[in-house]
Write a protein that holds these residues in place. Structure first.
Motif, PDB file in Angstrom:
ATOM      1  N   TRP A 394     127.003  76.115  31.280  1.00 48.96           N
ATOM      2  CA  TRP A 394     126.654  76.949  30.116  1.00 48.96           C
ATOM      3  C   TRP A 394     125.419  77.755  30.494  1.00 48.96           C
ATOM      4  O   TRP A 394     124.345  77.200  30.713  1.00 48.96           O
ATOM      5  CB  TRP A 394     126.391  76.065  28.906  1.00 48.96           C
ATOM      6  CG  TRP A 394     126.527  76.779  27.589  1.00 48.96           C
ATOM      7  CD1 TRP A 394     126.496  78.117  27.355  1.00 48.96           C
ATOM      8  CD2 TRP A 394     126.711  76.144  26.310  1.00 48.96           C
ATOM      9  NE1 TRP A 394     126.652  78.381  26.025  1.00 48.96           N
ATOM     10  CE2 TRP A 394     126.794  77.191  25.350  1.00 48.96           C
ATOM     11  CE3 TRP A 394     126.806  74.826  25.885  1.00 48.96           C
ATOM     12  CZ2 TRP A 394     126.967  76.933  23.985  1.00 48.96           C
ATOM     13  CZ3 TRP A 394     126.979  74.576  24.530  1.00 48.96           C
ATOM     14  CH2 TRP A 394     127.065  75.608  23.592  1.00 48.96           C
ATOM     15  N   LYS A 395     125.569  79.051  30.578  1.00 50.33           N
ATOM     16  CA  LYS A 395     124.479  79.900  31.060  1.00 50.33           C
ATOM     17  C   LYS A 395     124.506  81.247  30.353  1.00 50.33           C
ATOM     18  O   LYS A 395     125.509  81.624  29.732  1.00 50.33           O
ATOM     19  CB  LYS A 395     124.590  80.089  32.577  1.00 50.33           C
ATOM     20  CG  LYS A 395     125.777  80.927  33.014  1.00 50.33           C
ATOM     21  CD  LYS A 395     126.225  80.646  34.422  1.00 50.33           C
ATOM     22  CE  LYS A 395     127.146  79.455  34.479  1.00 50.33           C
ATOM     23  NZ  LYS A 395     127.711  79.196  35.815  1.00 50.33           N
ATOM     24  N   ARG A 403     130.301  79.962  28.860  1.00 54.16           N
ATOM     25  CA  ARG A 403     130.469  78.545  28.523  1.00 54.16           C
ATOM     26  C   ARG A 403     131.859  78.125  28.986  1.00 54.16           C
ATOM     27  O   ARG A 403     132.863  78.529  28.402  1.00 54.16           O
ATOM     28  CB  ARG A 403     130.307  78.348  27.021  1.00 54.16           C
ATOM     29  CG  ARG A 403     130.491  76.934  26.499  1.00 54.16           C
ATOM     30  CD  ARG A 403     130.259  76.974  24.983  1.00 54.16           C
ATOM     31  NE  ARG A 403     130.436  75.680  24.342  1.00 54.16           N
ATOM     32  CZ  ARG A 403     131.562  75.280  23.756  1.00 54.16           C
ATOM     33  NH1 ARG A 403     132.637  76.075  23.766  1.00 54.16           N
ATOM     34  NH2 ARG A 403     131.634  74.101  23.160  1.00 54.16           N
ATOM     35  N   LEU A 425     125.533  66.589  28.100  1.00 52.23           N
ATOM     36  CA  LEU A 425     124.480  67.037  27.204  1.00 52.23           C
ATOM     37  C   LEU A 425     125.094  67.754  26.006  1.00 52.23           C
ATOM     38  O   LEU A 425     126.098  68.471  26.134  1.00 52.23           O
ATOM     39  CB  LEU A 425     123.527  67.991  27.927  1.00 52.23           C
ATOM     40  CG  LEU A 425     122.647  67.417  29.032  1.00 52.23           C
ATOM     41  CD1 LEU A 425     121.815  68.528  29.670  1.00 52.23           C
ATOM     42  CD2 LEU A 425     121.722  66.326  28.504  1.00 52.23           C
ATOM     43  N   GLU A 427     124.981  70.507  22.753  1.00 48.62           N
ATOM     44  CA  GLU A 427     124.493  71.878  22.605  1.00 48.62           C
ATOM     45  C   GLU A 427     123.030  71.881  22.174  1.00 48.62           C
ATOM     46  O   GLU A 427     122.235  72.714  22.635  1.00 48.62           O
ATOM     47  CB  GLU A 427     125.339  72.630  21.577  1.00 48.62           C
ATOM     48  CG  GLU A 427     124.886  74.063  21.354  1.00 48.62           C
ATOM     49  CD  GLU A 427     125.772  74.834  20.395  1.00 48.62           C
ATOM     50  OE1 GLU A 427     125.447  76.005  20.108  1.00 48.62           O
ATOM     51  OE2 GLU A 427     126.785  74.276  19.936  1.00 48.62           O
ATOM     52  N   ILE A 430     120.900  71.110  25.246  1.00 51.20           N
ATOM     53  CA  ILE A 430     120.883  72.240  26.173  1.00 51.20           C
ATOM     54  C   ILE A 430     119.958  73.341  25.669  1.00 51.20           C
ATOM     55  O   ILE A 430     119.201  73.943  26.441  1.00 51.20           O
ATOM     56  CB  ILE A 430     122.310  72.775  26.386  1.00 51.20           C
ATOM     57  CG1 ILE A 430     123.128  71.754  27.196  1.00 51.20           C
ATOM     58  CG2 ILE A 430     122.300  74.125  27.101  1.00 51.20           C
ATOM     59  CD1 ILE A 430     124.590  72.088  27.318  1.00 51.20           C
ATOM     60  N   ARG A 434     120.099  77.990  27.075  1.00 49.04           N
ATOM     61  CA  ARG A 434     121.135  77.426  27.950  1.00 49.04           C
ATOM     62  C   ARG A 434     120.555  76.966  29.293  1.00 49.04           C
ATOM     63  O   ARG A 434     119.404  76.591  29.387  1.00 49.04           O
ATOM     64  CB  ARG A 434     122.289  78.420  28.114  1.00 49.04           C
ATOM     65  CG  ARG A 434     122.856  78.969  26.793  1.00 49.04           C
ATOM     66  CD  ARG A 434     123.094  77.894  25.752  1.00 49.04           C
ATOM     67  NE  ARG A 434     123.684  78.449  24.529  1.00 49.04           N
ATOM     68  CZ  ARG A 434     123.676  77.847  23.355  1.00 49.04           C
ATOM     69  NH1 ARG A 434     123.070  76.680  23.212  1.00 49.04           N
ATOM     70  NH2 ARG A 434     124.255  78.405  22.313  1.00 49.04           N
ATOM     71  N   LEU A 435     121.371  77.000  30.344  1.00 48.98           N
ATOM     72  CA  LEU A 435     120.997  76.421  31.633  1.00 48.98           C
ATOM     73  C   LEU A 435     120.935  77.493  32.723  1.00 48.98           C
ATOM     74  O   LEU A 435     121.641  78.504  32.615  1.00 48.98           O
ATOM     75  CB  LEU A 435     122.016  75.350  32.032  1.00 48.98           C
ATOM     76  CG  LEU A 435     122.242  74.210  31.037  1.00 48.98           C
ATOM     77  CD1 LEU A 435     123.403  73.331  31.488  1.00 48.98           C
ATOM     78  CD2 LEU A 435     120.979  73.384  30.850  1.00 48.98           C
ATOM     79  N   TYR A 440     116.396  71.117  32.811  1.00 50.55           N
ATOM     80  CA  TYR A 440     117.567  70.821  33.631  1.00 50.55           C
ATOM     81  C   TYR A 440     117.657  71.825  34.771  1.00 50.55           C
ATOM     82  O   TYR A 440     117.555  73.036  34.546  1.00 50.55           O
ATOM     83  CB  TYR A 440     118.839  70.843  32.783  1.00 50.55           C
ATOM     84  CG  TYR A 440     119.963  70.059  33.398  1.00 50.55           C
ATOM     85  CD1 TYR A 440     119.989  68.673  33.314  1.00 50.55           C
ATOM     86  CD2 TYR A 440     120.976  70.692  34.097  1.00 50.55           C
ATOM     87  CE1 TYR A 440     121.007  67.935  33.894  1.00 50.55           C
ATOM     88  CE2 TYR A 440     121.995  69.967  34.682  1.00 50.55           C
ATOM     89  CZ  TYR A 440     122.011  68.584  34.584  1.00 50.55           C
ATOM     90  OH  TYR A 440     123.011  67.861  35.169  1.00 50.55           O
ATOM     91  N   ASP A 443     122.777  75.214  36.471  1.00 50.79           N
ATOM     92  CA  ASP A 443     123.608  75.779  35.410  1.00 50.79           C
ATOM     93  C   ASP A 443     124.867  74.945  35.196  1.00 50.79           C
ATOM     94  O   ASP A 443     125.640  75.216  34.269  1.00 50.79           O
ATOM     95  CB  ASP A 443     123.968  77.225  35.717  1.00 50.79           C
ATOM     96  CG  ASP A 443     124.637  77.402  37.070  1.00 50.79           C
ATOM     97  OD1 ASP A 443     124.266  76.687  38.025  1.00 50.79           O
ATOM     98  OD2 ASP A 443     125.537  78.260  37.199  1.00 50.79           O
ATOM     99  N   LEU A 445     126.405  70.891  34.740  1.00 55.69           N
ATOM    100  CA  LEU A 445     126.041  69.520  34.430  1.00 55.69           C
ATOM    101  C   LEU A 445     126.603  68.573  35.483  1.00 55.69           C
ATOM    102  O   LEU A 445     127.688  68.795  36.017  1.00 55.69           O
ATOM    103  CB  LEU A 445     126.589  69.128  33.055  1.00 55.69           C
ATOM    104  CG  LEU A 445     126.051  69.928  31.864  1.00 55.69           C
ATOM    105  CD1 LEU A 445     126.785  69.530  30.592  1.00 55.69           C
ATOM    106  CD2 LEU A 445     124.552  69.717  31.697  1.00 55.69           C
TER     107      LEU A 445
END
Length: 461
Positions: A394-395, A403, A425, A427, A430, A434-435, A440, A443, A445
């Protein structure tokens, strides 16, 4: 005369480039010696002008061992994981390693001069276990957390118990799958517009990656987008008891980024006290008979407790929309290779990877319907046991928010059972940016599963 500054050289990458360029044996030996000594000089006082340190000029080095013995120099980097150089360019606190100075230096020199490495620069030459000084994982975890003290704490993720039968007589096999995000791509190409630049700095991001690995203590670790294998992951993880293999992409996009650390690729690690390596294959994937830029590693391991064998594979398929047929062809090639390696599914199989494909794509369907009898472990977290998670990455990029579910752990459902899986994780955890993030490091998991063997079916090894 002005000198060009040599900034934090990646020793192994430099040597690989020289070897690939076809330099002579005498010249290679000269450069190897220069690079080893430069490595120690960098520890002593940071990167200096390359012209000041060419072998044969005034000022010289002294021996690498003398530099290593100046242990106080590691305190010159406040707020960072202490930087030292040991076997294969170890990046970690030298002060916690004890002594063994000459052994560490000779191990580094031996690795760089290895004839096997010269002939096959794309393969890891496994170090001699007797020359490694173990690291206490708790101490390493504390070192990482000390570096990360200004960052928010790690989010809590829980394992979901998926057992449907009696406990196994042997401990489960914990497998971690993770695209850790290549440093060169994170800083230079991926355009994570909501991620602060400071969150991507390697000196801290590597500690977040290590913290994640140390927190879950996998028996087997399957990584993609590894561009700091030789200077970070192999040296540290080998001292935690892992044996590693690295296979870079032939034309890694990392090499297009200024100040890169060499090519990225797949890496596979397993704990040597639990498994014995039976055989290993590095696979350059093909599509429509053409060799591609994507790779895989497949290794057959034998459990020391049970003497049961299984195959573990890691891969990273072609990215981007519009390449669905290409990914499908790569997946078919990988399946054919795994069919041969597992002797027609006689050897149980676990396949980890960033497939860059949603469950609706053909490559996913190929794996789900393969004669290897595979199932996707993370489907078992869903209410019906048939649905993949809503996302594994998720970026937010300049092109918008992405996503997707792209990462999987496949396993032989006739031979293996998933005993537990690490939840993803939420939402809320996160967050809106996002990532990756300060919390974290990637991008993508990490996926973690505990496996056990089913009662031994007929025909399985």
């Amino acid at each position: 005369m002005e000198h060009n500054t040599l900034k934090r050289p990646n020793i192994i990458h430099c040597v690989s480039g020289l070897i690939a360029a076809g330099i002579g044996k005498k010249e290679k030996s000269w450069w190897l010696d220069f690079l080893v000594k430069l490595c120690f000089e960098e520890v002593k006082g940071g990167c200096r002008a390359a012209g000041d340190h060419m072998p044969g000029r005034s000022g010289g080095y002294g021996s690498g061992e003398e530099l290593w013995q100046k242990r106080g120099c590691f305190q010159n980097h406040p707020g960072r994981l202490s930087i030292g150089v040991g076997h294969s360019g170890l990046v970690f606190s030298a002060c916690s390693m004890g002594n063994g100075t000459s052994r560490l230096y000779s191990a580094l020199a031996k690795t760089l001069n290895s004839s096997a490495a010269s002939q096959h620069p794309e393969y890891l030459v496994s170090p001699d276990p007797e020359q490694l000084e173990p690291i206490d994982p708790k101490e390493l975890l504390e070192e990482c957390r000390a570096v990360l003290h200004t960052r928010p704490p790690r989010f809590q993720r829980d394992f979901v118990d998926l057992r449907t039968d009696c406990p196994s007589s042997h401990p489960p096999i914990r497998v971690m799958q993770w695209n850790i995000l290549a440093q060169a791509l994170g800083e230079g190409k991926d355009n994570f517009v909501q991620c602060p630049v400071e969150a991507l700095k390697w000196e801290e991001r590597k500690c977040l990656i290590l913290e994640e690995i140390l927190a879950y203590q996998p028996d087997i670790l399957c990584l993609q987008e590894v561009d700091h294998y030789f200077d970070t992951f192999q040296p540290l993880l080998s001292r935690l008891g892992y044996q590693g293999t690295f296979f870079p992409k032939p034309w890694s996009p990392c090499l297009d980024v200024e100040h890169n650390n060499g090519p990225d690729g797949c890496a596979l690690f397993f704990l040597q006290n639990r498994f014995k390596l039976v055989n290993s294959a590095n696979i350059r994937l093909t599509a429509m008979t053409l060799k591609t830029n994507q790779v895989a590693i497949a290794q057959t391991l034998e459990c020391k407790e049970s003497s049961r064998q299984f195959c573990i594979a890691v891969t990273h398929l072609k990215a981007r929309t519009g390449w669905e047929r290409f990914r499908s062809a790569q997946g078919c090639d990988l399946l054919q290779n795994l069919q041969n390696i597992t002797q027609g599914a006689k050897i149980p199989l676990i396949v980890c990877g960033d497939f860059n494909a949603e469950p609706t794509e053909e490559v996913y369907k190929h794996f789900a319907s393969s004669s290897l009898n595979l199932n996707s472990a993370y489907k078992l977290l869903s209410a019906d046991g048939q649905s993949e998670p809503p996302y594994t990455t998720w970026k937010i990029r300049t092109s918008g928010e992405c996503r997707h579910t792209l990462d999987y752990i496949w396993y032989s459902k006739h031979a293996l059972s998933v005993r537990s899986a690490l939840d993803l994780l939420t939402e809320e955890q996160i967050g809106p940016n996002r990532l990756p993030s300060f919390n974290y490091p990637s991008d993508h998991l990490s996926l973690v599963c505990d496996f056990s063997f089913n009662e031994e079916p007929d025909g399985l090894l």
